[in-house]
Design a protein around this motif. Structure first.
Motif, mmCIF file in Angstrom:
data_model
loop_
_atom_site.group_PDB
_atom_site.id
_atom_site.type_symbol
_atom_site.label_atom_id
_atom_site.label_comp_id
_atom_site.label_asym_id
_atom_site.label_seq_id
_atom_site.Cartn_x
_atom_site.Cartn_y
_atom_site.Cartn_z
ATOM 1 N N PRO A 222 -104.038 48.589 -40.942
ATOM 2 C CA PRO A 222 -105.166 49.048 -41.185
ATOM 3 C C PRO A 222 -105.582 50.550 -40.388
ATOM 4 N N LYS A 223 -106.037 51.536 -41.309
ATOM 5 C CA LYS A 223 -106.399 52.753 -40.969
ATOM 6 C C LYS A 223 -105.067 53.437 -40.505
ATOM 7 N N GLU B 55 -106.139 52.247 -45.885
ATOM 8 C CA GLU B 55 -107.534 52.695 -45.627
ATOM 9 C C GLU B 55 -108.526 51.349 -45.454
ATOM 10 N N HIS B 56 -107.908 50.172 -45.575
ATOM 11 C CA HIS B 56 -108.685 49.213 -45.422
ATOM 12 C C HIS B 56 -109.113 49.059 -43.967
ATOM 13 N N HIS B 57 -110.129 48.424 -43.588
ATOM 14 C CA HIS B 57 -110.765 48.557 -42.148
ATOM 15 C C HIS B 57 -110.053 47.293 -41.235
ATOM 16 N N SER B 58 -109.527 46.190 -42.278
ATOM 17 C CA SER B 58 -108.899 45.160 -41.297
ATOM 18 C C SER B 58 -107.410 44.552 -41.995
#
Length: 287
Positions: free
Chosen positions: A58-59, A126-129
């Motif tokens: 993530p990120k 770009e997902h947070h998890s």
């Protein structure tokens, strides 16, 4: 091996033999020479040049970089991947909704780019998890300096469970396509993504103890009929619980692949799911 396929040769490419690098943010496996993994035995297979199985945390992701003279596509296995490139109309992606609708791809999606004369793009999770897991595939085009362009296609799991689905097929107008034909982007197989190569991409999710059949070259979809080169890949999607058996008895575990040679258009490869769960199989059919 079945009577009709005794002429075919199948050589397994085990997952443990692939190139591998864990960069922290990226865990990647290379079927062919790529980046720091270089093996003269595995440079390409027909026009198939790159088959990477990537997991991006993530990120994190690949910053803007330039490609040219390659057909590049991402096949998403899980998670989501956000694609941006130098052709983007920035005004059209000024809202989060627009980004979600077009540039963010998820399981079942295939995002395709013709690098051609040159295109810069980035791919980020770009997902947070959630980690994104996808196949990154490059094919060598039949002509250099093509006009860059991109396509997207979604194939749902239910459709793949009915048998092999063709996802990518050659541009119908062929090597001599006019600018108008290039813009129209009509593929040989209706409903697929057009590619500038004598190449097909297919995928199936094969239920446990069931078979799926891939007809090499499709139904008249390719120009080169003799001695095609088919690569079969079993992605690492089920925690090691999926396996498949090929026509000669070779069993592939997750992450394994197989080089199939001395095979002609019209030959049929029957693949059996022999693990304890269904198996997602990708077939790359090249001249």
């Amino acid at each position: 091996m079945s009577q009709t396929l005794k002429h075919v040769e199948i050589v397994a490419r085990r997952s443990s033999e692939r190139g591998h690098a864990d960069h922290g943010w990226l865990n990647t496996y290379h079927t062919f020479s790529f980046a720091t993994y270089q093996d003269p035995r595995f440079q390409n297979f027909g026009v198939l040049r790159v088959l990477n199985e990537d997991r991006v945390h993530p990120k994190n992701g690949f910053p803007f970089h330039t490609h040219r003279d390659a057909e590049i596509f991402s096949y998403v296995l899980s998670g989501e991947l956000t694609h941006r490139d130098s052709m983007m109309n920035k005004a059209a992606v000024s809202t989060a909704a627009a980004k979600d609708q077009f540039y963010r791809i998820r399981r079942g999606d295939v995002q395709f780019t013709t690098g051609g004369s040159g295109i810069s793009h980035s791919e980020h999770n770009e997902h947070h998890s959630e980690t994104v897991h996808f196949l990154q595939i490059w094919v060598l085009p039949w002509k250099r300096g093509l006009t860059p362009r991109y396509h997207d296609l979604t194939i749902d799991d239910a459709t793949k469970r009915q048998g092999f689905v063709t996802i990518i097929s050659p541009l119908k107008a062929g090597k001599g396509a006019t600018p108008t034909q290039e813009s129209a982007a009509v593929p040989v197989v209706e409903g697929t993504i057009p590619i500038h190569a004598d190449f097909l991409l297919g995928a199936s999710i094969i239920p446990q103890d069931s078979f799926a059949s891939w007809k090499v070259g499709g139904d008249g979809a390719v120009e080169s009929k003799k001695d095609r080169k088919v690569y079969i890949h079993l992605p690492m999607t089920k925690g090691g619980r999926s396996k498949v058996r090929l026509p000669d008895g070779t069993v592939l575990a997750e992450g394994d692949g197989a080089f199939v040679t001395k095979i002609d258009a019209g030959d049929v490869l029957q693949i059996q799911s022999v693990g304890i769960v269904e198996a997602e199989v990708v077939v790359l059919d090249s001249n």
